[in-house]
Design an enzyme around this catalytic site. Structure first.
Site, short mmCIF file in Angstrom:
data_model
loop_
_atom_site.label_atom_id
_atom_site.label_comp_id
_atom_site.label_asym_id
_atom_site.label_seq_id
_atom_site.Cartn_x
_atom_site.Cartn_y
_atom_site.Cartn_z
N PRO A 152 8.12 0.99 -11.20
CA PRO A 152 7.75 0.48 -12.20
C PRO A 152 7.87 -0.88 -12.35
O PRO A 152 7.40 -1.85 -13.17
CB PRO A 152 8.45 0.96 -13.44
CG PRO A 152 8.85 2.20 -12.89
CD PRO A 152 9.17 2.21 -11.60
N ARG A 185 -12.20 6.00 -3.87
CA ARG A 185 -13.43 5.74 -4.89
C ARG A 185 -14.26 4.71 -4.04
O ARG A 185 -15.50 4.75 -4.13
CB ARG A 185 -13.28 5.86 -5.94
CG ARG A 185 -12.83 7.06 -6.59
CD ARG A 185 -12.77 7.04 -8.04
NE ARG A 185 -13.88 7.08 -8.82
CZ ARG A 185 -14.59 6.12 -9.37
NH1 ARG A 185 -14.28 4.81 -9.21
NH2 ARG A 185 -15.87 6.60 -9.74
N ASP A 224 -19.33 1.15 -11.10
CA ASP A 224 -18.74 1.57 -12.30
C ASP A 224 -18.80 0.64 -13.52
O ASP A 224 -18.42 -0.68 -13.44
CB ASP A 224 -17.37 2.38 -12.11
CG ASP A 224 -17.49 3.58 -11.42
OD1 ASP A 224 -18.59 4.27 -11.19
OD2 ASP A 224 -16.30 3.95 -10.82
N GLU A 273 17.35 6.87 -8.43
CA GLU A 273 17.30 5.46 -8.89
C GLU A 273 16.52 4.60 -8.09
O GLU A 273 16.71 3.16 -8.29
CB GLU A 273 18.89 5.04 -9.19
CG GLU A 273 19.81 6.00 -9.99
CD GLU A 273 18.96 6.38 -11.36
OE1 GLU A 273 18.68 5.41 -12.11
OE2 GLU A 273 19.04 7.58 -11.95
#
Ligand code: 4GX
Length: 265
Positions: free
Chosen positions: A90, A155, A170, A117
């Site tokens: 994160p 992709r 896209d 952690e």
């Protein structure tokens, strides 16, 4: 030139099905991408194969030890070829379509999946080229994040989506959300397909789709409109959208009459 992914994890079984079904499965069969999982536990040297330990300074949870991860990464690098090493966390750079495209130009990625952690900071200092986050939420480990990254990057590899499609086309790539799609039946529980899509008028269909893409983006993701490359026509359509009281194309006023005759079957 096939692209190679080496995924370092304590849970290699998590990757067996998600990356081997459907489009990615075919891409592997056709040799366009290669995905290997490496169990970090196999690189421990002690009898009990310990991969984690308590944090220096105290505190909750466990930290992944530096040596097994280091040995696992070195075993991949020993097969020489240039490799770019990513840690999913994160704390990383937010992942998006531009980053996926950039990573797709690398011949070989190592994806390091942390548990507990996270990994000892020295793993990042010494071995990690880039930290990436797939979003502002906390997973139980980096494995699902690595799968998201492999999927979105693959992709962009030529041939993965088949010869007639490419990720570059896209619409998200062009900073707009996609227009609504419909297939048969024409009338489902009184909710009908917009008439214009049955008109055979290709320029009217294109215009409708562009307008609905703009409408959706304006309603749901106005932040994307700021960055979008809008034509004069787009601005005119947006003006119409702002003025109208339309409800995102979900109105189905003329659904009842003669709908069965419109079924293509
Ligand atoms: N986008 N996780 C990493 C272990 C961890 C904990 C603390 C560093 C510090 C995530 C995400 C994510 C869960 C992967 C915690 N690492 N990864 N893991 N969001 O939530 O990529």
């Amino acid at each position: 030139m096939r692209m190679r992914f080496d995924i370092l994890t304590l849970f290699p079984n998590m990757f067996s099905s998600p990356l081997r079904e459907s489009i990615l499965g075919k891409a592997i069969e056709r040799g366009l991408i290669q995905i290997q999982t490496i169990n970090i536990r196999d690189f421990t040297l002690d009898k009990h194969q310990v991969v984690d330990d308590t944090p220096y300074g105290g505190g909750q949870g466990m930290v992944m030890k530096v040596e097994p991860v280091a040995r696992a990464i070195e075993s991949v690098k020993a097969q020489n070829s240039p490799v770019w090493t990513i840690y999913l966390t994160p704390q990383g750079t937010p992942f998006n379509q531009d980053l996926a495209r950039r990573l797709s130009t690398q011949p070989h990625l190592i994806l390091l999946c942390g548990r507990y952690e996270g990994v000892d900071e020295r793993v990042k200092d010494l071995f990690v080229d880039e930290e990436i986050s797939i979003g502002d939420y906390v997973l139980t480990g980096g494995e699902l994040a690595a799968m998201v990254l492999v999927d979105a990057v693959s992709r962009f590899i030529p041939g993965v989506l088949g010869s007639d499609r490419s990720a570059v086309e896209d619409s998200f790539f062009n900073s707009l959300l996609e227009y609504p799609q419909y297939t048969r039946p024409f009338d489902f529980k009184g909710r009908c397909v917009p008439e214009v899509l049955l008109s055979g008028n290709h320029s009217a269909i294109s215009l409708w789709r562009r307008k609905e893409a703009l409408r959706r983006t304006w309603v749901r993701r106005p932040d994307l409109l700021e960055k979008a490359n809008l034509s004069g026509e787009d601005r005119k359509l947006l003006e119409e959208i702002r003025k109208s009281n339309d409800d995102c194309g979900l109105g189905n006023a003329d659904c009842a009459a003669g709908s069965s005759t419109r079924d293509k079957s």
